[in-house]
Design an enzyme around this catalytic site. Structure first.
Site, PDB file in Angstrom:
ATOM      1  N   ILE A 253       4.845 -25.838  48.734  1.00  0.00           N
ATOM      2  CA  ILE A 253       6.225 -26.107  49.200  1.00  0.00           C
ATOM      3  C   ILE A 253       6.596 -25.372  50.481  1.00  0.00           C
ATOM      4  O   ILE A 253       7.627 -25.634  51.071  1.00  0.00           O
ATOM      5  CB  ILE A 253       7.282 -25.756  48.127  1.00  0.00           C
ATOM      6  CG1 ILE A 253       7.166 -24.294  47.683  1.00  0.00           C
ATOM      7  CG2 ILE A 253       7.217 -26.706  46.953  1.00  0.00           C
ATOM      8  CD1 ILE A 253       8.399 -23.798  46.955  1.00  0.00           C
ATOM      9  N   TYR A 258       1.786 -15.436  56.995  1.00  0.00           N
ATOM     10  CA  TYR A 258       0.717 -14.921  56.146  1.00  0.00           C
ATOM     11  C   TYR A 258       0.527 -15.762  54.899  1.00  0.00           C
ATOM     12  O   TYR A 258      -0.580 -16.094  54.521  1.00  0.00           O
ATOM     13  CB  TYR A 258       1.034 -13.488  55.716  1.00  0.00           C
ATOM     14  CG  TYR A 258       0.945 -12.523  56.847  1.00  0.00           C
ATOM     15  CD1 TYR A 258      -0.282 -11.994  57.218  1.00  0.00           C
ATOM     16  CD2 TYR A 258       2.075 -12.154  57.549  1.00  0.00           C
ATOM     17  CE1 TYR A 258      -0.378 -11.110  58.266  1.00  0.00           C
ATOM     18  CE2 TYR A 258       1.991 -11.268  58.599  1.00  0.00           C
ATOM     19  CZ  TYR A 258       0.768 -10.744  58.963  1.00  0.00           C
ATOM     20  OH  TYR A 258       0.687  -9.872  59.997  1.00  0.00           O
ATOM     21  N   GLY A 379      15.163 -23.097  44.702  1.00  0.00           N
ATOM     22  CA  GLY A 379      15.818 -24.182  45.427  1.00  0.00           C
ATOM     23  C   GLY A 379      15.333 -24.355  46.844  1.00  0.00           C
ATOM     24  O   GLY A 379      14.283 -23.851  47.226  1.00  0.00           O
ATOM     25  N   ASP A 381      16.000 -24.183  51.135  1.00  0.00           N
ATOM     26  CA  ASP A 381      16.714 -23.247  52.009  1.00  0.00           C
ATOM     27  C   ASP A 381      17.987 -23.886  52.569  1.00  0.00           C
ATOM     28  O   ASP A 381      18.139 -25.104  52.617  1.00  0.00           O
ATOM     29  CB  ASP A 381      15.797 -22.677  53.090  1.00  0.00           C
ATOM     30  CG  ASP A 381      15.416 -23.686  54.124  1.00  0.00           C
ATOM     31  OD1 ASP A 381      16.304 -24.207  54.792  1.00  0.00           O
ATOM     32  OD2 ASP A 381      14.206 -23.958  54.274  1.00  0.00           O
ATOM     33  N   ASP A 417      17.577  -9.706  57.943  1.00  0.00           N
ATOM     34  CA  ASP A 417      16.969 -10.942  58.477  1.00  0.00           C
ATOM     35  C   ASP A 417      17.486 -12.157  57.699  1.00  0.00           C
ATOM     36  O   ASP A 417      16.704 -13.013  57.293  1.00  0.00           O
ATOM     37  CB  ASP A 417      15.438 -10.849  58.372  1.00  0.00           C
ATOM     38  CG  ASP A 417      14.745 -11.832  59.317  1.00  0.00           C
ATOM     39  OD1 ASP A 417      15.400 -12.330  60.250  1.00  0.00           O
ATOM     40  OD2 ASP A 417      13.545 -12.101  59.113  1.00  0.00           O
ATOM     41  N   LEU A 418      18.796 -12.223  57.562  1.00  0.00           N
ATOM     42  CA  LEU A 418      19.379 -13.212  56.656  1.00  0.00           C
ATOM     43  C   LEU A 418      19.676 -14.537  57.354  1.00  0.00           C
ATOM     44  O   LEU A 418      20.793 -15.038  57.319  1.00  0.00           O
ATOM     45  CB  LEU A 418      20.654 -12.635  56.012  1.00  0.00           C
ATOM     46  CG  LEU A 418      21.145 -13.322  54.750  1.00  0.00           C
ATOM     47  CD1 LEU A 418      20.114 -13.283  53.638  1.00  0.00           C
ATOM     48  CD2 LEU A 418      22.448 -12.701  54.273  1.00  0.00           C
ATOM     49  N   TYR A 456      12.224  -9.941  52.110  1.00  0.00           N
ATOM     50  CA  TYR A 456      12.716  -8.602  52.450  1.00  0.00           C
ATOM     51  C   TYR A 456      11.854  -7.913  53.505  1.00  0.00           C
ATOM     52  O   TYR A 456      11.758  -6.695  53.551  1.00  0.00           O
ATOM     53  CB  TYR A 456      12.803  -7.760  51.168  1.00  0.00           C
ATOM     54  CG  TYR A 456      13.501  -8.485  50.040  1.00  0.00           C
ATOM     55  CD1 TYR A 456      14.840  -8.865  50.181  1.00  0.00           C
ATOM     56  CD2 TYR A 456      12.844  -8.837  48.882  1.00  0.00           C
ATOM     57  CE1 TYR A 456      15.496  -9.563  49.175  1.00  0.00           C
ATOM     58  CE2 TYR A 456      13.497  -9.536  47.855  1.00  0.00           C
ATOM     59  CZ  TYR A 456      14.819  -9.892  48.022  1.00  0.00           C
ATOM     60  OH  TYR A 456      15.470 -10.587  47.032  1.00  0.00           O
TER      61      TYR A 456
END
Ligand SMILES: Nc1ncnc2c1ncn2[C@@H]1O[C@H](COP(=O)(O)OP(=O)(O)OP(=O)(O)O)[C@@H](O)[C@H]1O
Length: 565
Positions: A253, A258, A379, A381, A417-418, A456
Site C-alpha cells: 500500500i 527505506y 486508513g 492519508d 513533520d506533520l 516519527y
C-alpha cells in the site's frame, strides 16, 4: 465570533492567558537555560528516509573549472561520531511541486547553472511545471521515454544491475527528498552511479545526528536493544516468519525511501492475537547494499523509531493522558534472509499498477536483515482522503489538536513533520473520540472519521529525562526548499527552536497545525461544498486559523477549544 475573540484578547492583561502549563513551560525554559533540566539528552537516533550518517569533517569545494564534478564533490561532509540522522521523507501529496529555490534541497548545489537547461516535465500537462535541473553531475542520460520503471535499479535478465532512466523531474510536497534522490539517480548511468555511490555516504548526507551520552551507553548496544524490543534473541528467518499462508488479502500500500509497506489481515487461526487489519512496514537494516539511493539504516537509527512508535502507542492505555491518535503498533520483528517471493509478487503488482520509485527487493541477499513493524492499518492519508464536508474536517482537526496536546503533556512530544501524508484518516462507526487530557476526560465528535498520526522520523520526545530528537541543525538543505507552505514550516520551526533541536518547543506543533489548517481550507478534497454546513464550518476553521499562532502549544490550544483552565 472572531471579532469577539479579538476584542477579548485586546483587553486581557498580560499573562492572563497563562495557565499552569504555561508557567511550567516558563520555568522549564529558565531551568533549561540554567542547564538544570534535561541532563541526559539523546539526540535522535531517528533517521529518515533520505539522509544518513556521515563521518567526515571536510567541506570540499568542487573544482568547477578543471574537472567534472563527482558525487564526492557534491557532498558536504560533517563529522558525526556514531549515530545517524534523519530527514523527512515525506508523503506523496498528490499535488504538484516545485522547488523554486536555486539551491538543491539535498545537495546545496545550484540546480540551475551549468548548462542553463530547464528540464520540463514531459509527463505532465501543466505548462509551468518544471524545475531547473542543471545539476553538475556528468554522465547524465536523458531518456526520451518515461516508463513506469524509470529511475530504478533492477536486475536484468543477465542478472546485471541496470538503471532505467527518465527524462524529467517532478517533485511533490511530501516525500521531496526521496523524489529528488530518485531524480538524480535516474540521471546517472548505472556504471557511474554504482561506482560513485560506493564512495559516498549519501547524496544528502550533511545532517548530523548526535548522541549526547546519558547514563548508559545506548549506542553500543543498539542491536541488543532492537532485539529486546522484538522479544527475540536472534533474528528470525524472514520467509518462515511471514509465510504466505499466515497472511490474508495481502497488498502493498505504500513505500518510503527505506521501507516497503504492505497491508494484510493476519490469519486468525494462526495468529492468536486479534488484530484483523495490519500493516507491515519492512525496513532493510545494516546491509551494504545501497537501496533507493540510500545506505541502509543501522540499528542505532531504527531504534528511536521503534521506541517513539511504542511510546506514542502506549498513550492508548495511559491514565493521566491518553489518546488513540497515534498509530498502534502490534509488534516489531527482526528478520533475516531473502525477500520472500510472495512479497516480491505484491511489490511487482504495485509497481505495474502504480509505479514504484523504489528499487526491486530482489536486490537483497540471503543475509539481509530487516526490521518489520507491525502496525494497525489506519486508513488513507489526508491528502488522498475525501471528506464529506468541512464539518468533518473541522472535527478531524480537533482530533489532531487533542492528540498532540496529550503527547505534549505526557512526553513533551513534538511531531515536527506533520504534513498531510503523515495524518491518516479512516471511517468509524463510533460517534465520539475519547481521550484523557491532564486527568480530564474529553470527548470530540468523530463525525464519522478517526484520525491517526504516523511517522516519527523527525519527532522529539522525553522519556525519563532522556530526550530523543533529530538534530537538524546542520541540515541546510531541508530549509532551502520552497514551493509549498510545508517548506516554510521547516524554516519556521528552526527559528522557533533557535536551531537547538533538543529543546522542548511545543510551538512547533502549533506551526504544523497552522499548516494543516491551511491545507484543510485550501487543498483537501470534499464531496460536498455547496451546503450551509460546509460554509459554516469553513468559517469556524478560518476563525481558528486567525488565532492558531497565538497559542504556544497544542496543549494551550486544547485548553482554549475545550474551555479548560
Ligand atoms: N499504519 C498505517 N496504516 C495505513 N497506511 C500506512 C500505515 N503506515 C504507513 N502507511 C502508508 O505507507 C506509507 C509509507 O509509510 P511511512 O511514511 O511510515 O514510511 P517511511 O519509510 O517512514 O517513509 P519515509 O521515511 O520515506 O517518510 C505512508 O505514507 C502511508 O500511506
Amino acid at each position: 465570533m472572531l471579532s469577539s475573540i479579538k476584542t477579548k484578547m485586546d483587553f486581557l492583561e498580560e499573562g492572563r492567558w497563562k495557565d499552569p502549563f504555561d508557567e511550567l513551560l516558563d520555568s522549564r525554559t529558565k531551568l533549561n537555560k540554567m542547564n538544570i533540566v534535561k541532563q541526559n539528552v539523546r539526540v535522535p537516533y531517528n533517521i529518515d528516509s533520505s539522509v544518513e550518517n556521515s563521518s567526515y569533517t571536510e567541506i570540499k569545494e568542487p573544482n568547477y573549472e578543471n574537472e567534472p564534478l563527482t558525487f564526492e564533490d557534491c557532498s558536504i561532509k560533517v563529522y558525526c561520531p556514531s549515530d545517524s540522522i534523519s530527514t523527512p521523507c515525506d508523503k506523496r501529496l498528490g499535488g504538484t511541486v516545485l522547488f523554486q529555490s536555486d539551491l538543491s534541497p539535498i545537495t546545496h548545489l545550484k540546480l540551475d547553472g551549468v548548462e542553463h537547461s530547464r528540464d520540463k516535465c514531459a509527463d505532465t500537462k501543466e505548462t509551468d511545471l518544471y524545475v531547473n535541473v542543471d545539476i553538475p553531475f556528468q554522465n547524465i542520460i536523458a531518456s526520451p521515454k518515461k516508463g513506469p520503471n524509470f529511475g530504478k535499479k533492477r536486475l536484468s535478465n543477465s542478472n546485471e544491475m541496470v538503471t532505467v532512466v527518465h527524462p524529467s523531474i517532478s517533485l511533490n510536497p511530501g516525500k521531496w527528498r526521496k523524489s529528488l534522490n530518485n531524480f538524480i539517480r535516474s540521471k546517472i548511468n548505472e556504471t557511474n552511479f554504482t561506482k560513485k555511490v560506493e564512495h559516498r555516504s549519501s547524496i544528502c548526507q550533511d545532517r548530523k545526528s548526535l548522541v549526547l551520552k546519558g547514563e548508559h551507553k545506548f549506542e553500543n548496544k543498539c542491536e541488543e536493544d532492537v532485539l529486546k524490543y522484538c522479544h527475540q534473541c536472534t533474528p528470525l528467518p524472514f520467509n518462515a516468519t511471514y509465510e504466505q499462508y499466515k497472511l490474508l488479502n495481502s497488498k502493498k500500500i505504500g513505500e518510503g525511501a527505506y521501507g516497503e509497506v504492505f497491508r494484510c489481515s493476519a490469519n486468525q487461526k494462526i495468529l492468536k492475537e486479534h488484530i484483523s487489519d495490519i500493516v507491515l512496514k519492512i525496513i532493510p537494516l545494516e546491509g551494504s547494499t545501497v537501496i533507493n539511493g540510500e545506505k541502509q539504516k543501522t540499528f542505532s537509527q531504527i531504534l528511536p523509531e521503534i521506541i517513539i512508535t511504542n511510546k506514542m502507542c502506549s498513550l492508548r492505555t495511559s491514565k493521566t493522558n491518553s489518546t488513540n491518535g497515534f498509530v498502534s503498533i502490534r509488534k516489531v520483528s527482526l528478520v533475516k534472509g531473502r525477500y520472500p517471493p510472495h512479497f516480491i509478487n505484491l511489490w511487482e503488482k504495485y509497481d505495474n499498477e502504480k509505479g514504484s520509485e523504489n528499487d526491486h527487493p530482489e536486490l537483497f541477499g540471503d543475509n539481509q536483515l530487516f526490521a518489520v513493524l507491525e502496525l494497525k492499518f489506519a486508513g488513507s492519508d489526508m491528502a488522498n482522503f475525501k471528506f464529506l464536508n468541512s464539518e468533518q474536517s473541522y472535527y478531524a482537526l480537533k482530533q489532531i489538536i487533542l492528540a498532540l496536546a496529550v503527547g505534549e503533556e505526557e512526553y513533551q512530544f513534538e511531531h515536527r513533520d506533520l504534513h498531510l501524508g503523515n495524518i491518516l484518516i479512516e471511517y468509524t462507526n463510533k460517534k465520539h473520540v475519547i481521550c484523557t487530557f491532564k486527568n480530564s476526560k474529553l470527548t470530540v465528535l468523530s463525525k464519522g472519521v478517526n484520525v491517526t498520526i504516523i511517522d516519527y522520523t523527525l519527532s522529539r520526545i522525553t522519556i525519563n529525562d532522556c530526550c530523543y530528537f533529530n538534530d537538524l541543525s546542520r541540515d541546510e538543505e531541508l530549509f532551502q526548499a520552497t514551493g509549498d507552505y510545508q517548506y516554510d514550516v521547516y524554516r519556521m520551526m528552526r527559528n522557533e527552536v533557535k536551531n537547538n533541536w533538543s529543546s522542548f518547543s511545543p510551538k512547533t506543533n502549533i506551526i504544523w497545525l497552522s499548516y494543516v489548517i491551511v491545507k484543510v481550507l485550501d487543498s483537501v478534497k470534499y464531496k460536498s461544498i455547496n451546503t450551509k454546513v460546509h460554509r459554516m464550518y469553513i468559517n469556524k476553521i478560518k476563525e481558528l486559523q486567525n488565532i492558531i499562532m497565538t497559542f504556544e502549544s497544542a496543549s494551550q490550544c486544547a485548553n482554549y477549544l475545550f474551555n479548560l483552565n
